[in-house]
Scaffold this active site. Structure first.
Site, PDB file in Angstrom:
ATOM      1  N   HIS A  16       0.733  -1.199  -0.089  1.00 19.46           N
ATOM      2  CA  HIS A  16       0.021  -0.062  -0.186  1.00 19.46           C
ATOM      3  C   HIS A  16       0.905   1.396  -0.006  1.00 19.46           C
ATOM      4  CE1 HIS A  16      -2.697   2.806   2.371  1.00 19.46           C
ATOM      5  NE2 HIS A  16      -3.430   2.768   1.270  1.00 19.46           N
ATOM      6  N   GLU A  43       0.252  -0.459  -4.884  1.00 16.72           N
ATOM      7  CA  GLU A  43      -0.761   0.353  -5.012  1.00 16.72           C
ATOM      8  C   GLU A  43      -0.202   1.711  -4.748  1.00 16.72           C
ATOM      9  OE1 GLU A  43      -4.003   3.026  -3.194  1.00 16.72           O
ATOM     10  OE2 GLU A  43      -2.224   2.638  -2.454  1.00 16.72           O
ATOM     11  N   ASP A  45      -1.394   6.469  -5.507  1.00 14.27           N
ATOM     12  CA  ASP A  45      -2.483   7.402  -5.577  1.00 14.27           C
ATOM     13  C   ASP A  45      -1.853   8.433  -6.796  1.00 14.27           C
ATOM     14  OD1 ASP A  45      -3.936   6.268  -3.312  1.00 14.27           O
ATOM     15  OD2 ASP A  45      -2.161   6.708  -2.459  1.00 14.27           O
ATOM     16  N   HIS A  58      -0.579  11.087  -2.101  1.00 16.96           N
ATOM     17  CA  HIS A  58      -1.756  10.613  -1.573  1.00 16.96           C
ATOM     18  C   HIS A  58      -2.794  11.909  -1.108  1.00 16.96           C
ATOM     19  CE1 HIS A  58      -4.666   9.302   1.711  1.00 16.96           C
ATOM     20  NE2 HIS A  58      -4.972   8.403   0.959  1.00 16.96           N
ATOM     21  N   GLU A 118      -4.638   4.096  -8.202  1.00 17.20           N
ATOM     22  CA  GLU A 118      -5.834   4.674  -7.401  1.00 17.20           C
ATOM     23  C   GLU A 118      -5.962   5.997  -7.745  1.00 17.20           C
ATOM     24  OE1 GLU A 118      -6.312   4.624  -3.335  1.00 17.20           O
ATOM     25  OE2 GLU A 118      -7.988   5.969  -3.652  1.00 17.20           O
TER      26      GLU A 118
HETATM   27  O1  G3P Z   1      -6.697   1.444  -2.706  1.00 12.74           O
HETATM   28  C1  G3P Z   1      -6.952   1.256  -1.201  1.00 12.74           C
HETATM   29  C2  G3P Z   1      -6.683   2.284  -0.303  1.00 12.74           C
HETATM   30  O2  G3P Z   1      -5.378   2.807  -0.939  1.00 12.74           O
HETATM   31  C3  G3P Z   1      -7.489   3.445  -0.298  1.00 12.74           C
HETATM   32  O3  G3P Z   1      -7.377   4.422   0.498  1.00 12.74           O
HETATM   33  O4  G3P Z   1      -6.849   6.589   1.406  1.00 12.74           O
HETATM   34  O5  G3P Z   1      -5.016   4.857   1.362  1.00 12.74           O
HETATM   35  O6  G3P Z   1      -5.804   5.731  -0.889  1.00 12.74           O
HETATM   36  P1  G3P Z   1      -6.154   5.480   0.635  1.00 12.74           P
HETATM   37 MG    MG Z   2      -4.519   4.521  -2.396  1.00 13.31          MG
END
Ligand code: G3P
Ligand code: MG
Length: 250
Positions: A16, A43, A45, A58, A118
């Site tokens: 993450h 993952e 953002d 993020h 994401e």
């Molecule tokens: O995609 C899972 C997670 O990353 C979603 O929440 O706020 O960590 O981007 P966040």
């Molecule tokens: Mg995320």
């Protein structure tokens, strides 16, 4: 039964924002660390800068993870790239930068890592951010280790992606339970649902599984909780790469 494209390529644990317990989140250093720890998927953002560049970060605000201030959307990429995105975490990462989506995709391809992109939707930029991501995906055709998973909390962003491409693997994200999730996912033809693990129980996991979709749970750093989620049928978890979850990846 509905048929969705195969997502069995997804491993049990996805790093993450990269291995963000070891290196500043969403930086190349965090992705490299994930690779070194044995992860195959990361993952991260993406959101728009003022001059419509896709940047990997993020928070909408700069202050937590950089030495900048204010909102990402108010900065041009030429200014964002001058910021220090590593020192807040540890001085050894002082050279880390905010990367563009393209830079991250190049890095992942070079290092054999797969991507969950994401898309962060903000300030009525849904159409623009979606079309920019579509452009980048198109330009990178054939340069992915495995087909990327495209996720968002924004139904509209995912709708635009789907309207433009019937093949991309989509995952609809839910932080709070949404009663209409199945209708939304059917419309999106999503292969997965990404859910805040705090709102999951066995019944909800099974409800999603019966629609032939994968359940991805975020953000899980505790191995007992991970075991419970897997026992309920969760397919994969997003983890910050805590030591106990790293031990599971082995
Ligand atoms: O995609 C899972 C997670 O990353 C979603 O929440 O706020 O960590 O981007 P966040
Ligand atoms: Mg995320």
């Amino acid at each position: 039964m509905r048929h969705f494209p195969d997502l069995h390529i997804i491993p049990r644990v996805i790093a993450h924002r990269g291995a963000n317990r070891f290196a500043p989140e969403n930086t190349l250093a965090a992705f490299l660390k994930a690779k070194q720890l044995g992860f195959h998927w990361v993952e991260f953002d993406v959101m728009l800068s003022a001059d419509h560049e896709l940047v990997v970060i993020h928070d909408e605000e700069l202050k937590r993870t950089t030495n900048g201030h204010g909102q990402v959307i108010d900065w041009s990429y030429s200014s964002l790239k001058e910021l220090d995105a590593g020192s807040w975490f540890d001085s050894q990462f002082s050279g880390e930068k905010i990367s563009t989506l393209q830079t991250v995709l190049d890095f992942l391809y070079e290092h054999g890592l797969s991507a969950n992109i994401e898309i962060k939707a903000l300030q009525n930029c849904n159409a623009l951010v979606a079309s920019k991501v579509l452009d980048v995906l198109h330009q990178n055709t054939g340069r992915f280790i495995s087909p990327p998973l495209i996720s968002s909390f924004s139904q509209e962003v995912l709708q635009i992606i789907r309207r433009n491409n019937p093949h991309y693997l989509l995952s609809f994200l839910m932080h709070e339970w949404i009663a209409d999730w199945e209708m939304i996912c059917n419309e999106l033809q999503s292969v997965a649902v990404g859910v805040n693990h705090h709102i999951l129980d066995q019944k909800r996991v099974q409800a999603i599984k019966t629609t032939d979709r994968q359940v991805l749970a975020y953000t899980v750093n505790n191995k007992k909780r991970a075991a419970q989620l897997f026992a309920w049928g969760v397919d994969a978890i997003f983890s910050d790469c805590s030591q106990e979850i790293i031990n599971l990846v082995g």
